[in-house]
Design a protein around this motif. Structure first.
Motif: not given
Lengths: 269, 265
Positions: B20-31
């Motif tokens: 399981v690869s987690l990235i602590n970054a939002s998938p969009n720039d508006w929410e």
């Protein structure tokens, strides 16, 4: 009333037309439409693409099997979204057909990539009562060069409306630029393809950003024709990179092809 | 804005390694903007969710949890869950704790969940929200490939309560509703059901269903000649329609199918 308050007071349909409502797809406008994803085909140079055609009406309403077969039309387009051919087939209730989308294309000397969508003739009458519409977000199997078996990925966007033989894109454009970043970091030294499809009526301008920790830089600009597709390839030379896609779509989600030595991996962001 | 209850399954299955690869970054720039968080893993042990914190994960950083490192053996439980939380959690919980982390909706916050086998890999970007106890499942399975490809149904269930509740999963055939097999499973598990011995033709559509267990249903398999893998989840019946009261319609679809399939048992 401030401009923001004024905009917020407008009705949702108007705000949606202005690109102010974050939705991936706008509602269809036709009578008794059949919706579909905008799927991607790959052909030539050893690629094959299969689509699993289901009699969706018989799955949504098990009583509709008395209506008989579903007549399905697969509309195939080139990478610029221009029509290539239509394939018509008949699917029995509760059964499936695996159709080789790429076969005729490769035999005709067409290669590389394009899009297709799927229209179903039979729709359960009771969908009207629930104010909902049948949609095919089905399953595409790809075999990469040198492979026989398929890697499957499902559709991820209700992008196209088929009604009375007409095709109407349903992708929702945003008022401003929006960024989508797959929460996926490609492995270094492995070839990746991010495949984009445009579910709108206008050319889609896309900026690709490479994100490395706190830094990001623009690495490509891509134009995708209406109902067309484009590939952004990467071969990362270091780990922990990510790629962002900026466009006027609320959700421009690529299909990601990963070329490992032991086979293809394909998934959507 | 949202406090979705989102987890990522870490699978412990025969012949397969899971990452399981987690990235602590939002998938969009508006929410919403991501914030520093902590990576946790939780597993049902002795009637409780045993939660431990693995590491802090700053914004923009990436962390991989592997089944090889987490599970001591294949005989251990078949699934754990990985999640991000804004604060460090640890201990035993009767119910799966709510991470309390704000997440996105378009798209949902995801991680890459990958299965590796003999140098081949299949991934999907996914998440799992814990199911209600005694939920239901209905899945139409279009993924069976011809031999020598090895075909499985993979079901993943996570529920809030820390228990392994017994349930049944049935395999039927969609066109004639014939019951092919019934399997006993438990909640809070991942289970592989082999599909190659049931005589399904390439035009058949298996139906995998349960009247007492919800799950993420998927097709998993590999080609022993080349290693090529395939892993993709099926859509729930609600995804065959869009807009309107489709979840209400899904309830009716399930009810009618369960009645039709039960008649053939």
């Amino acid at each position: 009333m401030s401009p923001r308050e004024h905009l917020a007071s407008l009705s949702r349909p108007i705000r949606r037309r202005l690109g102010l409502v974050p939705v991936a797809t706008v509602p269809p406008s036709g009578v008794d439409p059949s919706l579909s994803d905008l799927f991607v085909w790959r052909a030539g140079a050893g690629w094959t693409t299969h689509f699993e055609v289901l009699n969706l009406a018989s799955l949504i309403d098990p009583h509709t099997r008395e209506l008989g077969n579903d007549e399905v039309t697969v509309s195939i387009r080139d990478e610029n979204g221009m029509p290539l051919e239509e394939v018509k087939l008949s699917v029995e209730a509760g059964r499936k057909l695996s159709i080789p989308i790429s076969k005729d294309l490769a035999e005709a000397g067409l290669q590389r990539i394009g899009t297709f969508s799927v229209a179903h003739c039979v729709s359960p009458p009771r969908l009207v009562q629930f104010e909902t519409f049948l949609t095919d977000r089905g399953y595409v199997g790809y075999s990469s060069p040198g492979q026989i078996s398929k890697a499957y990925v499902h559709g991820n966007l209700d992008a196209i409306e088929h009604v009375c033989g007409e095709i109407n894109p349903l992708g929702s454009r945003s008022f401003g630029w929006r960024q989508y970043v797959p929460q996926y970091s490609p492995e270094e030294n492995v070839f990746h393809e991010y495949v984009l499809a445009n579910p709108t009526k206008r050319t889609l301008h896309v900026e690709v950003l490479e994100i490395d920790g706190p830094l990001s830089r623009e690495t490509a600009r891509i134009e995708v024709s209406p109902l067309g597709t484009a590939i952004h390839s990467v071969h990362p030379d270091r780990p922990n990179l990510r790629y962002a896609f900026r466009s006027r779509l609320w959700l421009l989600r690529p299909t990601i092809f990963v070329h490992h030595p032991n086979g293809l991996d394909v998934f959507h962001g | 804005m949202y406090a979705a209850y989102v987890f990522f399954p870490l699978l412990n299955l025969p012949e397969l390694d899971c990452k399981v690869s987690l990235i602590n970054a939002s998938p969009n720039d508006w929410e919403l903007e991501a914030s520093d968080a902590f990576v946790h893993v939780a597993q049902v042990k002795d009637g409780a969710w045993s939660v431990r914190c693995l590491t802090q994960l700053p914004v923009g950083h990436h962390f991989v949890v592997s089944s090889e490192e987490h599970f001591s053996s294949r005989a251990e439980d078949s699934v754990a869950v990985v999640f991000l939380a804004p604060e460090e959690l640890a201990g035993n919980y009767r119910n799966l704790p709510n991470p309390g982390l704000r997440t996105t909706s378009l798209p949902q916050w995801r991680a890459s969940i990958c299965l590796n086998r003999k140098g081949a890999r299949a991934c999907y970007q996914g998440e799992i929200e814990p199911f209600a106890s005694r939920g239901t499942a209905l899945s139409f399975h279009p993924f069976i490939q011809p031999r020598p490809f090895v075909n499985f149904f993979l079901g993943i269930n996570i529920e809030v309560a820390a228990e392994h509740r017994p349930a049944q999963v049935h395999i039927s055939r969609a066109n004639d509703r014939a019951l092919i097999a019934t399997h006993s499973v438990v909640s809070n598990s991942a289970f592989l059901l082999a599909l190659d011995n049931y005589g399904f033709s390439q035009q058949d559509l298996p139906v995998i269903w349960s009247a007492d267990l919800s799950m993420i249903p998927s097709g998993l398999g590999w080609d022993p000649r080349s290693g090529q893998m395939s892993w993709e989840h099926t859509h729930p019946p609600a995804s065959m329609t869009v807009f309107g009261r489709r979840w209400e319609h899904q309830a009716l679809v399930k009810k009618e199918w369960f009645a039709a399939l039960a008649d053939e048992r």
